[in-house]
Scaffold this motif. Sequence first.
Motif, PDB file in Angstrom:
ATOM      1  N   GLU A 111     -13.879 -37.823 -52.353  1.00 15.72           N
ATOM      2  CA  GLU A 111     -15.279 -38.211 -52.497  1.00 15.72           C
ATOM      3  C   GLU A 111     -15.524 -39.635 -52.018  1.00 15.72           C
ATOM      4  O   GLU A 111     -16.669 -40.060 -51.910  1.00 15.72           O
ATOM      5  CB  GLU A 111     -15.726 -38.082 -53.959  1.00 15.72           C
ATOM      6  CG  GLU A 111     -16.020 -36.648 -54.381  1.00 15.72           C
ATOM      7  CD  GLU A 111     -17.195 -36.563 -55.327  1.00 15.72           C
ATOM      8  OE1 GLU A 111     -17.587 -37.594 -55.889  1.00 15.72           O
ATOM      9  OE2 GLU A 111     -17.726 -35.451 -55.493  1.00 15.72           O
ATOM     10  N   ARG A 150     -20.091 -40.356 -44.655  1.00 13.65           N
ATOM     11  CA  ARG A 150     -20.511 -40.683 -46.015  1.00 13.65           C
ATOM     12  C   ARG A 150     -19.541 -41.689 -46.629  1.00 13.65           C
ATOM     13  O   ARG A 150     -18.335 -41.622 -46.417  1.00 13.65           O
ATOM     14  CB  ARG A 150     -20.542 -39.432 -46.880  1.00 13.65           C
ATOM     15  CG  ARG A 150     -20.918 -39.682 -48.345  1.00 13.65           C
ATOM     16  CD  ARG A 150     -20.608 -38.521 -49.257  1.00 13.65           C
ATOM     17  NE  ARG A 150     -21.354 -37.316 -48.902  1.00 13.65           N
ATOM     18  CZ  ARG A 150     -20.779 -36.180 -48.528  1.00 13.65           C
ATOM     19  NH1 ARG A 150     -19.458 -36.119 -48.444  1.00 13.65           N
ATOM     20  NH2 ARG A 150     -21.496 -35.137 -48.225  1.00 13.65           N
ATOM     21  N   THR A 152     -18.955 -43.629 -50.703  1.00  8.70           N
ATOM     22  CA  THR A 152     -19.408 -43.653 -52.086  1.00  8.70           C
ATOM     23  C   THR A 152     -18.882 -44.895 -52.793  1.00  8.70           C
ATOM     24  O   THR A 152     -17.853 -45.455 -52.414  1.00  8.70           O
ATOM     25  CB  THR A 152     -18.942 -42.405 -52.863  1.00  8.70           C
ATOM     26  OG1 THR A 152     -17.513 -42.371 -52.894  1.00  8.70           O
ATOM     27  CG2 THR A 152     -19.468 -41.141 -52.219  1.00  8.70           C
ATOM     28  N   TRP A 201     -26.555 -35.097 -57.170  1.00  8.51           N
ATOM     29  CA  TRP A 201     -26.961 -36.301 -56.443  1.00  8.51           C
ATOM     30  C   TRP A 201     -28.478 -36.285 -56.274  1.00  8.51           C
ATOM     31  O   TRP A 201     -29.066 -35.237 -56.000  1.00  8.51           O
ATOM     32  CB  TRP A 201     -26.306 -36.355 -55.066  1.00  8.51           C
ATOM     33  CG  TRP A 201     -24.848 -36.680 -55.084  1.00  8.51           C
ATOM     34  CD1 TRP A 201     -23.813 -35.789 -55.019  1.00  8.51           C
ATOM     35  CD2 TRP A 201     -24.255 -37.979 -55.156  1.00  8.51           C
ATOM     36  NE1 TRP A 201     -22.606 -36.456 -55.052  1.00  8.51           N
ATOM     37  CE2 TRP A 201     -22.846 -37.801 -55.138  1.00  8.51           C
ATOM     38  CE3 TRP A 201     -24.766 -39.267 -55.245  1.00  8.51           C
ATOM     39  CZ2 TRP A 201     -21.951 -38.867 -55.191  1.00  8.51           C
ATOM     40  CZ3 TRP A 201     -23.882 -40.331 -55.298  1.00  8.51           C
ATOM     41  CH2 TRP A 201     -22.499 -40.127 -55.276  1.00  8.51           C
ATOM     42  N   GLU A 231     -23.054 -43.690 -59.840  1.00  6.35           N
ATOM     43  CA  GLU A 231     -22.368 -43.556 -58.564  1.00  6.35           C
ATOM     44  C   GLU A 231     -23.438 -43.609 -57.479  1.00  6.35           C
ATOM     45  O   GLU A 231     -24.556 -43.117 -57.666  1.00  6.35           O
ATOM     46  CB  GLU A 231     -21.609 -42.236 -58.479  1.00  6.35           C
ATOM     47  CG  GLU A 231     -20.313 -42.184 -59.238  1.00  6.35           C
ATOM     48  CD  GLU A 231     -19.583 -40.886 -58.965  1.00  6.35           C
ATOM     49  OE1 GLU A 231     -18.720 -40.872 -58.079  1.00  6.35           O
ATOM     50  OE2 GLU A 231     -19.896 -39.904 -59.655  1.00  6.35           O
ATOM     51  N   SER A 233     -24.059 -43.172 -53.064  1.00  3.58           N
ATOM     52  CA  SER A 233     -23.497 -42.757 -51.774  1.00  3.58           C
ATOM     53  C   SER A 233     -24.418 -43.195 -50.650  1.00  3.58           C
ATOM     54  O   SER A 233     -25.636 -43.284 -50.825  1.00  3.58           O
ATOM     55  CB  SER A 233     -23.275 -41.241 -51.725  1.00  3.58           C
ATOM     56  OG  SER A 233     -24.502 -40.542 -51.670  1.00  3.58           O
ATOM     57  N   GLU A 235     -25.167 -42.096 -46.724  1.00  4.13           N
ATOM     58  CA  GLU A 235     -24.927 -41.029 -45.755  1.00  4.13           C
ATOM     59  C   GLU A 235     -25.648 -41.330 -44.449  1.00  4.13           C
ATOM     60  O   GLU A 235     -26.752 -41.866 -44.443  1.00  4.13           O
ATOM     61  CB  GLU A 235     -25.419 -39.688 -46.310  1.00  4.13           C
ATOM     62  CG  GLU A 235     -24.670 -39.232 -47.552  1.00  4.13           C
ATOM     63  CD  GLU A 235     -25.214 -37.930 -48.113  1.00  4.13           C
ATOM     64  OE1 GLU A 235     -24.413 -37.162 -48.678  1.00  4.13           O
ATOM     65  OE2 GLU A 235     -26.439 -37.685 -48.002  1.00  4.13           O
TER      66      GLU A 235
END
Length: 272
Positions: A111, A150, A152, A201, A231, A233, A235
């Motif tokens: 991840e 991506r 994270t 998400w 968390e 991310s 992208e």
Amino acid sequence: MQSLTLKLALVSLLGTSACGVPQPPEEELSAETDTAEQPLHGEEVSLPLCDLSNMPSGWSCWLDEHQQAPCPANQTPAWFWLRPEAGTPYVHADASLGSRDVATWDLSWGEDAFYARGESVFCESTTETYQASTWSQHSAGPGLPLLQSRLTSFIQHLRPALTRGTVFVSFDEAFCASAGGCTEATSLILVLNKRDTFPTWTEVTRREFPLIRGAPEGAFEVKARIDPINEVSFEVYVRNASNSISEVVFHDMRLFTEKCIPDMSTPGQCLP
């Protein structure tokens, strides 16, 4: 992930072309960044593309572009190429147009990071730079954007923290020109997401930029303030017009999250 004090006033870097010349504000730019921030404490993650100690399976290291000399074991050469060991055919050759076959493969670090449909990665370890080729083509139906990469991270703060994704890319037109598929309508989409409840998400913000034909390497960014204990991310997508094929070359990709440094003299506060 490394701690740092990051000055966001990157105007000399993010607002320049590949040769380092600032682009006049009245001209159409191939990249956009916002530089009106003060120095911040934070953490930054980047794509570990050239970390040979952490190379995902399915890829091999070579000292030459044509895969004649493999990299020595347990060493990091000054420069080297990463290639898929097999690869999946993504674009087929067309003899009438003079276009070649393209085989790609993904790179995944769980991840933490992901890089889609890569054909090759050139790494220069002495300068810690790379050129990573990634492919996309128009999908059937509405032509939805395709995820290219991506990163994270996690927000460690007492209040909503500045979160910023930055990517340096260029648009390689060699293939699409030979295949007759270059278009002015290709665009780059940057998205920030948060995840406060596993596994969902939620999109926070996105920005879309045209990939201008003939433009040099450009810097693109998206940012937002995101609630702590999330968390996050970052992208990067490419949207292709009908019947188009895109080779986008990544030169750098980073996700910055502001971090609280506790103020020991004022409990519950952060240092400025």
